[in-house]
Design a protein around this motif. Structure first.
Motif, PDB file in Angstrom:
ATOM      1  N   PHE A 188       0.833  -1.205   0.000  1.00 11.80           N
ATOM      2  CA  PHE A 188       0.000   0.000   0.000  1.00 11.80           C
ATOM      3  C   PHE A 188       0.869   1.257   0.000  1.00 11.80           C
ATOM      4  CE2 PHE A 188      -3.097  -2.700   2.727  1.00 11.80           C
ATOM      5  CZ  PHE A 188      -3.515  -3.389   1.597  1.00 11.80           C
ATOM      6  N   ALA A 189       1.946   1.224   0.776  1.00  5.24           N
ATOM      7  CA  ALA A 189       2.832   2.390   0.841  1.00  5.24           C
ATOM      8  C   ALA A 189       3.478   2.660  -0.509  1.00  5.24           C
ATOM      9  CB  ALA A 189       3.906   2.175   1.909  1.00  5.24           C
ATOM     10  N   ALA A 190       3.887   1.579  -1.191  1.00  5.15           N
ATOM     11  CA  ALA A 190       4.553   1.742  -2.480  1.00  5.15           C
ATOM     12  C   ALA A 190       3.593   2.260  -3.546  1.00  5.15           C
ATOM     13  CB  ALA A 190       5.166   0.412  -2.915  1.00  5.15           C
ATOM     14  N   VAL A 191       2.402   1.671  -3.607  1.00  5.73           N
ATOM     15  CA  VAL A 191       1.448   2.069  -4.644  1.00  5.73           C
ATOM     16  C   VAL A 191       0.939   3.487  -4.413  1.00  5.73           C
ATOM     17  CG1 VAL A 191      -0.820   1.588  -5.656  1.00  5.73           C
ATOM     18  CG2 VAL A 191       0.735  -0.292  -5.126  1.00  5.73           C
ATOM     19  N   SER A 192       0.672   3.823  -3.161  1.00  7.29           N
ATOM     20  CA  SER A 192       0.067   5.128  -2.870  1.00  7.29           C
ATOM     21  C   SER A 192       1.090   6.236  -2.701  1.00  7.29           C
ATOM     22  CB  SER A 192      -0.777   5.042  -1.598  1.00  7.29           C
ATOM     23  OG  SER A 192       0.034   4.846  -0.453  1.00  7.29           O
ATOM     24  N   ASP A 193       2.380   5.882  -2.574  1.00  2.46           N
ATOM     25  CA  ASP A 193       3.408   6.873  -2.230  1.00  2.46           C
ATOM     26  C   ASP A 193       3.048   7.559  -0.918  1.00  2.46           C
ATOM     27  OD1 ASP A 193       5.708   7.013  -3.665  1.00  2.46           O
ATOM     28  OD2 ASP A 193       4.933   8.357  -5.200  1.00  2.46           O
ATOM     29  N   ALA A 194       2.654   6.785   0.058  1.00  2.00           N
ATOM     30  CA  ALA A 194       2.193   7.341   1.326  1.00  2.00           C
ATOM     31  C   ALA A 194       3.311   8.108   2.028  1.00  2.00           C
ATOM     32  CB  ALA A 194       1.690   6.223   2.232  1.00  2.00           C
ATOM     33  N   THR A 195       2.924   9.223   2.631  1.00  7.59           N
ATOM     34  CA  THR A 195       3.882  10.016   3.405  1.00  7.59           C
ATOM     35  C   THR A 195       3.712   9.818   4.901  1.00  7.59           C
ATOM     36  OG1 THR A 195       2.412  11.929   3.468  1.00  7.59           O
ATOM     37  CG2 THR A 195       3.936  11.796   1.623  1.00  7.59           C
ATOM     38  N   GLY A 196       2.599   9.196   5.332  1.00  8.51           N
ATOM     39  CA  GLY A 196       2.335   9.046   6.751  1.00  8.51           C
ATOM     40  C   GLY A 196       1.667   7.725   7.069  1.00  8.51           C
ATOM     41  N   LEU A 197       1.721   7.349   8.343  1.00  5.50           N
ATOM     42  CA  LEU A 197       1.141   6.114   8.850  1.00  5.50           C
ATOM     43  C   LEU A 197       0.593   6.392  10.245  1.00  5.50           C
ATOM     44  CD1 LEU A 197       0.761   2.972   8.954  1.00  5.50           C
ATOM     45  CD2 LEU A 197       3.153   2.832   9.716  1.00  5.50           C
ATOM     46  N   ILE A 198      -0.662   6.032  10.499  1.00  4.38           N
ATOM     47  CA  ILE A 198      -1.274   6.189  11.813  1.00  4.38           C
ATOM     48  C   ILE A 198      -1.628   4.799  12.332  1.00  4.38           C
ATOM     49  CG2 ILE A 198      -3.112   7.268  13.151  1.00  4.38           C
ATOM     50  CD1 ILE A 198      -3.374   9.393  11.023  1.00  4.38           C
ATOM     51  N   ILE A 199      -1.055   4.428  13.489  1.00  2.00           N
ATOM     52  CA  ILE A 199      -1.186   3.075  14.015  1.00  2.00           C
ATOM     53  C   ILE A 199      -1.402   3.102  15.529  1.00  2.00           C
ATOM     54  CG2 ILE A 199       0.173   1.863  12.260  1.00  2.00           C
ATOM     55  CD1 ILE A 199       2.624   2.175  14.116  1.00  2.00           C
ATOM     56  N   PRO A 200      -1.876   1.986  16.105  1.00  2.00           N
ATOM     57  CA  PRO A 200      -1.820   1.836  17.557  1.00  2.00           C
ATOM     58  C   PRO A 200      -0.417   1.393  17.952  1.00  2.00           C
ATOM     59  CG  PRO A 200      -2.786  -0.110  16.604  1.00  2.00           C
ATOM     60  CD  PRO A 200      -2.497   0.827  15.453  1.00  2.00           C
ATOM     61  N   ASP A 201      -0.109   1.432  19.257  1.00  2.00           N
ATOM     62  CA  ASP A 201       1.194   0.920  19.663  1.00  2.00           C
ATOM     63  C   ASP A 201       1.243  -0.600  19.518  1.00  2.00           C
ATOM     64  OD1 ASP A 201      -0.555   0.443  21.780  1.00  2.00           O
ATOM     65  OD2 ASP A 201       0.651   1.482  23.280  1.00  2.00           O
ATOM     66  N   SER A 202       0.221  -1.273  20.042  1.00  3.05           N
ATOM     67  CA  SER A 202       0.137  -2.720  19.903  1.00  3.05           C
ATOM     68  C   SER A 202      -1.307  -3.142  20.084  1.00  3.05           C
ATOM     69  CB  SER A 202       1.033  -3.428  20.932  1.00  3.05           C
ATOM     70  OG  SER A 202       0.592  -3.127  22.247  1.00  3.05           O
ATOM     71  N   ALA A 203      -1.632  -4.317  19.581  1.00  6.11           N
ATOM     72  CA  ALA A 203      -2.974  -4.874  19.741  1.00  6.11           C
ATOM     73  C   ALA A 203      -2.898  -6.366  19.480  1.00  6.11           C
ATOM     74  CB  ALA A 203      -3.971  -4.209  18.784  1.00  6.11           C
ATOM     75  N   SER A 204      -3.616  -7.140  20.284  1.00  8.09           N
ATOM     76  CA  SER A 204      -3.667  -8.602  20.139  1.00  8.09           C
ATOM     77  C   SER A 204      -2.273  -9.213  20.078  1.00  8.09           C
ATOM     78  CB  SER A 204      -4.481  -8.986  18.894  1.00  8.09           C
ATOM     79  OG  SER A 204      -5.788  -8.459  18.977  1.00  8.09           O
ATOM     80  N   GLY A 205      -1.348  -8.644  20.853  1.00  2.00           N
ATOM     81  CA  GLY A 205      -0.004  -9.192  20.918  1.00  2.00           C
ATOM     82  C   GLY A 205       0.908  -8.783  19.779  1.00  2.00           C
ATOM     83  N   PHE A 206       0.443  -7.918  18.885  1.00  2.00           N
ATOM     84  CA  PHE A 206       1.262  -7.492  17.744  1.00  2.00           C
ATOM     85  C   PHE A 206       1.740  -6.067  17.954  1.00  2.00           C
ATOM     86  CE2 PHE A 206       1.709  -5.565  13.488  1.00  2.00           C
ATOM     87  CZ  PHE A 206       2.685  -6.410  12.968  1.00  2.00           C
ATOM     88  N   ASP A 207       3.035  -5.835  17.779  1.00  2.00           N
ATOM     89  CA  ASP A 207       3.634  -4.513  17.945  1.00  2.00           C
ATOM     90  C   ASP A 207       3.683  -3.805  16.587  1.00  2.00           C
ATOM     91  OD1 ASP A 207       5.195  -2.256  18.416  1.00  2.00           O
ATOM     92  OD2 ASP A 207       6.538  -3.295  19.795  1.00  2.00           O
ATOM     93  N   TYR A 208       2.787  -2.852  16.396  1.00  2.00           N
ATOM     94  CA  TYR A 208       2.727  -2.129  15.123  1.00  2.00           C
ATOM     95  C   TYR A 208       3.930  -1.216  14.938  1.00  2.00           C
ATOM     96  CZ  TYR A 208      -2.067  -3.781  14.488  1.00  2.00           C
ATOM     97  OH  TYR A 208      -3.180  -4.570  14.308  1.00  2.00           O
ATOM     98  N   ARG A 209       4.549  -0.785  16.025  1.00  2.00           N
ATOM     99  CA  ARG A 209       5.710   0.104  15.905  1.00  2.00           C
ATOM    100  C   ARG A 209       6.888  -0.624  15.268  1.00  2.00           C
ATOM    101  NH1 ARG A 209       5.341   1.192  22.170  1.00  2.00           N
ATOM    102  NH2 ARG A 209       5.157  -1.074  21.879  1.00  2.00           N
ATOM    103  N   ALA A 210       7.071  -1.909  15.609  1.00  2.00           N
ATOM    104  CA  ALA A 210       8.150  -2.687  14.995  1.00  2.00           C
ATOM    105  C   ALA A 210       7.922  -2.805  13.490  1.00  2.00           C
ATOM    106  CB  ALA A 210       8.233  -4.066  15.644  1.00  2.00           C
ATOM    107  N   MET A 211       6.671  -3.015  13.092  1.00  2.00           N
ATOM    108  CA  MET A 211       6.351  -3.066  11.670  1.00  2.00           C
ATOM    109  C   MET A 211       6.666  -1.728  11.008  1.00  2.00           C
ATOM    110  SD  MET A 211       2.682  -3.881   9.814  1.00  2.00           S
ATOM    111  CE  MET A 211       1.909  -2.384  10.460  1.00  2.00           C
ATOM    112  N   ALA A 212       6.330  -0.634  11.698  1.00  2.00           N
ATOM    113  CA  ALA A 212       6.569   0.699  11.133  1.00  2.00           C
ATOM    114  C   ALA A 212       8.054   0.941  10.901  1.00  2.00           C
ATOM    115  CB  ALA A 212       5.999   1.763  12.062  1.00  2.00           C
TER     116      ALA A 212
END
Length: 546
Positions: A128-152
């Motif tokens: 999605f980031a590549a196709v859209s040329d996204a400049t920003g990302l809005i995420i939670p810190d973690s949910a259901s044991g998954f750390d979104y910050r590590a992905m970011a």
């Protein structure tokens, strides 16, 4: 808006509506010349003190005036960060009031939200980031044991255009969501968007390959939400419960959050769709309308036998995402509410609804009829010729809220649209004499698991990246709770893996949680057709499918 007010153009790679069809939709009154964020502006003026959104476990919530004020603060904060009008921003927040604030904050900042789902992982987000040329990302810190910050962090390394990460919760090294919410709102000097350009980008079900981005214009999506609210008889006294992921088209605008906003209703955000949690939320908030996939609807209906608190206030239960079995439809009507509504639609546009005043036979046995009189439907055979009335064929569609092309996807668009601009849905249907559709199957090789559509080819590609796998076929098998479960039939090159090892490999590759196999079958060889292709129908029958 003054006639000569300059408007921001649509982004490169967006396929607009043809001028003649756009003019006809304006003339018919389907398009109102407004941007999507005016839903909140108008609601805050008409019903400032009415509760707009509330979390299921909360007794508070935000009024329409408070939601509008917070969206203005976020818009100002986004601008100070450097997110400019027309920028694409990946929005991946779970169900909750911050989701609504972020959505309208982005719209008011002139940005284009990319509506990611909480279950998406790095493989999908990177695409999605590549196709859209996204400049920003809005995420939670973690949910259901998954750390979104590590992905970011991984995404930032690979996508230099992605400069801003905003985190709801513990931000780590990123921008805290609270900083945006606490910024002072300021008068906006952003030129308005052209209502015929994208308001947001929805995510396709991924029916062929990686999920695609679906541009929904201000005009078409506003009509999508408001016309859906009208068909459902939604009013200011209603309370809508969103328990499916709110970034999904169904709970967002069919009628969902946006439709509720159009009539001054309240939206309750539920993070847990289990009967225990959902029934408690329905009782607590007096929920009158909600939307489910068939597997959840069946589970809720069965749970009425054992849950101490059962729904009493529901007047309308929408079921969509896959075909609802007639026996399950009867069960839902007998246990949860007689006000069942079947919904057959697609994030790409076309929506079909049974109507509240339809007889039980229609509600239980069909998937409804088109939302709009100017939805143009063709039902065709494999050669593209119209089938006889009542016969099965692939559904093709165009209309005032159906896309004209995926975003920056020329190759997919050449395959997915016919020469007259009709979108090839990939769904097999037959149309009854009364105009209602019955969904009979799919042309495309996909698995519908719990309301999510998984492209078999993409999953197979991920699986084949493991050195222990020689060949693989992913097929859907019937499941009483998921609708279909994912079965991976694998020919191993060496020591076989077990299911946990297989899914651990997919986890390392960042595959979405909902796209991982539920079942693994080791085989000596995959069955093939006379021309040498994998015989998936025969394989599914051998493994217990229809």
């Amino acid at each position: 808006m003054a006639p000569n007010t300059p408007r921001r153009p649509g982004p490169e790679g967006f396929v607009p509506f043809p001028a003649d069809r756009a003019a006809s939709y304006r003339a018919a009154g389907y398009w109102a010349g407004r941007t999507l964020d005016t839903l909140l502006t108008d609601a805050a003026l008409r019903w400032p003190g009415r509760i707009a959104v509330v979390d299921a476990l909360s007794d508070g919530g935000l009024s329409y005036a408070e939601l509008a004020e917070r969206a203005e603060r976020v818009a100002a904060g986004l601008g100070r960060l450097g997110i400019a009008p027309g920028d694409r921003v990946l929005l991946q927040l779970p169900n909750g009031c911050p989701f609504a604030v972020a959505l309208f904050g982005l719209l008011r900042a002139g940005a284009i939200p990319v509506m990611c789902l909480p279950g998406h992982r790095s493989a999908e987000l990177a695409h999605f980031a590549a196709v859209s040329d996204a400049t920003g990302l809005i995420i939670p810190d973690s949910a259901s044991g998954f750390d979104y910050r590590a992905m970011a962090r991984g995404l930032l390394d690979d996508h230099p255009a992605l400069r801003h990460v905003i985190v709801d919760g513990d931000p780590g090294e990123f921008t805290p969501w609270t900083q945006l919410c606490e910024d002072e709102a300021e008068g906006s000097h952003i030129p308005p968007a052209d209502p015929e350009t994208p308001a947001l980008l929805l995510v396709s079900g991924g029916t062929t390959g990686t999920p695609k981005l679906i541009p929904r214009t201000h005009e078409d999506y506003l009509f999508n939400a408001t016309a859906s609210a009208q068909v459902c008889g939604l009013g200011a006294e209603d309370v809508y419960l969103a328990v499916l992921p709110a970034g999904h088209n169904f709970p967002l605008a069919c009628p969902g959050l946006l439709g509720a906003m159009a009539v001054g209703a309240t939206t309750v955000f539920g993070a847990d769709p289990s009967p225990e949690a959902a029934f408690a939320a329905i009782a607590r908030h007096g929920v009158t309308v909600t939307a489910l996939v068939p597997a959840l609807a069946k589970l809720w209906a069965q749970a009425c036998d054992w849950e101490p608190v059962t729904p009493k206030s529901l007047r309308l239960l929408q079921v969509g995402g896959a075909r609802l079995d007639p026996a399950d439809a009867r069960l839902v009507r007998a246990t949860l509410t007689p006000g069942l509504q079947q919904v057959f639609g697609m994030a790409e546009g076309l929506l079909n609804y049974t109507r509240p005043d339809d007889p039980p036979e229609v509600v239980e046995n069909t998937q409804g009829r088109p939302l709009c009189a100017d939805d143009e439907l063709r039902i065709v055979d494999a050669a593209g010729a119209p089938v006889a009335p009542g016969d099965e064929g692939e559904l093709l569609v165009r209309g005032p809220y159906t896309l004209n092309g995926y975003f920056r996807a020329e190759r997919d668009n050449a395959r997915c649209f016919d020469p007259d601009g009709f979108y090839r849905s990939g769904d097999l249907v037959r149309r009854r004499d009364d105009g209602n559709l019955v969904v009979t199957g799919r042309v495309k090789d996909v698995i519908c698991r719990g309301g999510e559509t998984i492209a078999a080819a993409e999953l197979e590609e991920h699986l084949l990246s493991h050195s222990a796998i020689r060949s693989v076929a992913a097929v859907g098998l019937p499941d009483p709770y998921l609708g279909e479960k994912i079965c991976a039939a694998v020919v191993f090159a060496g020591t076989p893996l077990d299911l946990a090892e297989l899914n651990a490999h997919l986890d390392e590759r960042g595959v979405a949680a909902h796209a991982r196999p539920d079942m693994l079958v080791a085989m000596a060889a995959l069955p093939t057709t006379p021309i040498g292709k994998v015989d998936k129908k025969g394989l599914a029958r051998r493994l217990g499918g229809p």
